[in-house]
Design an enzyme around this catalytic site. Structure first.
Site, PDB file in Angstrom:
ATOM      1  N   HIS B 216     -16.208  -1.135 -15.451  1.00  0.00           N
ATOM      2  CA  HIS B 216     -16.995  -0.266 -14.587  1.00  0.00           C
ATOM      3  C   HIS B 216     -16.643   1.194 -14.836  1.00  0.00           C
ATOM      4  CE1 HIS B 216     -17.852   1.391 -10.343  1.00  0.00           C
ATOM      5  NE2 HIS B 216     -18.966   1.437 -11.062  1.00  0.00           N
ATOM      6  N   CYS B 235     -10.443  -0.313  -7.500  1.00  0.00           N
ATOM      7  CA  CYS B 235     -11.181   0.947  -7.373  1.00  0.00           C
ATOM      8  C   CYS B 235     -12.520   0.738  -6.673  1.00  0.00           C
ATOM      9  CB  CYS B 235     -11.405   1.562  -8.741  1.00  0.00           C
ATOM     10  SG  CYS B 235      -9.877   2.079  -9.528  1.00  0.00           S
ATOM     11  N   HIS B 236     -13.352  -0.183  -7.216  1.00  0.00           N
ATOM     12  CA  HIS B 236     -14.669  -0.375  -6.626  1.00  0.00           C
ATOM     13  C   HIS B 236     -14.962  -1.831  -6.353  1.00  0.00           C
ATOM     14  CE1 HIS B 236     -14.783   3.470  -8.835  1.00  0.00           C
ATOM     15  NE2 HIS B 236     -15.387   3.882  -7.728  1.00  0.00           N
ATOM     16  N   GLY B 237     -13.957  -2.662  -6.429  1.00  0.00           N
ATOM     17  CA  GLY B 237     -14.117  -4.049  -6.005  1.00  0.00           C
ATOM     18  C   GLY B 237     -14.856  -4.946  -6.973  1.00  0.00           C
ATOM     19  N   PRO B 250     -19.421  -4.072  -9.090  1.00  0.00           N
ATOM     20  CA  PRO B 250     -20.284  -3.173  -9.866  1.00  0.00           C
ATOM     21  C   PRO B 250     -20.123  -3.250 -11.387  1.00  0.00           C
ATOM     22  CG  PRO B 250     -18.464  -1.948  -8.926  1.00  0.00           C
ATOM     23  CD  PRO B 250     -18.316  -3.347  -8.419  1.00  0.00           C
TER      24      PRO B 250
END
Lengths: 59, 271
Positions: B216, B235-237, B250
């Site tokens: 990502h 960080c963003h799962g 993501p």
């Protein structure tokens, strides 16, 4: 026909065979030259090369 | 047929002409010769005062023109020395009576041999130069030495993921359990975002080798975390499974599998 006559007439006279002979000769010359160079280098540096001191560090 | 004409004042011009120029001696006694051939009169016998006077070269030039036959005669310049080229000639060709065709092979093959030896040395030198310059474009030996990493697999217990540093990036080596292997093998490929079967990603199903950079935004995922029991990027799962495939979150792609090989039973080389 002597050796020189054979060589002259069958190899040297024609440009194609002459260059072929020179190219083939280069392969053997290269091998010989490099083996000889390495042998001279190693004889001049005897005792200083890794192969000479390897037994002290590897077991 | 021979005609003699007085041409004292024209003498300089006759020198360059094609006419025969005699030696200027007055012929008092002419020996018999074939008239067509002899264009220059022989020296007279000088036995009397008159014949002696006639033999002196004080008379001026006389031109003799013959109707036929070769007409170029030169004065006898016997003091001209000719250069001696013996030092420059091959031994075989110095004898003027020897046949040059008999020694041609020996002479030519020597010349060709020297030229051929020069060609061989030149080709070797050219090849060395080209090789030298081409190999200077390759990666340096110290870079190549760092480009590979050797891992002892016996140090990684089953079910654990160990991180190594490889080419400046984290490298995950995961010793998968039988349970994980069977789970990942049975995942339907069509359900994946980046469809790859587990067999395409591992060489040996017991060992997963992936680069630990989230696809990502480049964070380092956490091992043994997330919904799928593989990796989880905090960080963003993004959730990765035990085969390093993206399952949720993501990230668009699976974790990258670097080139690696199993040298023997217990050693893995990455790079």
């Amino acid at each position: 026909m002597s050796m020189w006559a054979t060589l002259n007439r069958s190899v040297f006279k024609k440009t194609s065979t002459f260059f072929l002979a020179a190219t083939l000769g280069t392969f053997f010359f290269e091998r010989t030259f490099e083996v000889a160079s390495v042998a001279i280098f190693e004889s001049l540096n005897k005792g200083k090369l890794w192969n000479d001191i390897k037994h002290k560090y590897e077991h | 047929m021979t005609s003699v004409a007085r041409a004292g004042h024209l003498a300089p011009y006759f020198k360059a002409s094609s006419s025969v120029v005699s030696n200027g001696l007055k012929p008092t006694v002419v020996a018999y010769t074939a008239p067509e051939k002899v264009l220059v009169h022989p020296l007279p016998k000088t036995t009397t005062v008159q014949s002696l006077h006639g033999a002196l070269p004080i008379q001026g030039l006389k031109a003799v023109a013959g109707g036929r036959g070769p007409s170029h005669v030169r004065f006898a310049h016997t003091d001209i020395s000719y250069p001696d080229f013996t030092a420059y000639r091959r031994k075989e060709t110095q004898d003027p009576t020897a046949k040059s065709s008999e020694s041609v092979d020996a002479r030519q093959s020597f010349t060709y041999l020297i030229a051929g030896a020069g060609g061989v040395a030149g080709a070797y030198a050219a090849k060395s130069v080209v090789t030298h310059f081409v190999s200077s474009m390759a990666a340096a030996a110290d870079v190549l030495a760092l480009a590979k990493i050797e891992i002892k697999l016996s140090e990684i217990p089953e079910g654990k993921s160990v991180t190594f540093k490889w080419r400046g990036k984290p490298l995950f080596i995961r010793h998968r359990t039988d349970n994980e292997i069977s789970t990942e093998q049975s995942v339907p490929v069509e359900s994946l975002r980046d469809p790859q079967h587990d067999n395409q990603r591992v060489q040996n199903p017991k060992w997963l080798v992936v680069i630990g950079v989230c696809t990502h935004l480049g964070c380092v995922p956490v091992a043994n975390a997330g919904d799928f029991g593989g990796y989880y990027c905090p960080c963003h799962g993004s959730h990765y499974d035990a085969s390093g495939r993206i399952r949720k979150g993501p990230a668009p792609l699976n974790l990258e599998v670097p080139q690696h090989s199993f040298v023997d039973e217990g050693t893995l080389v990455v790079g």
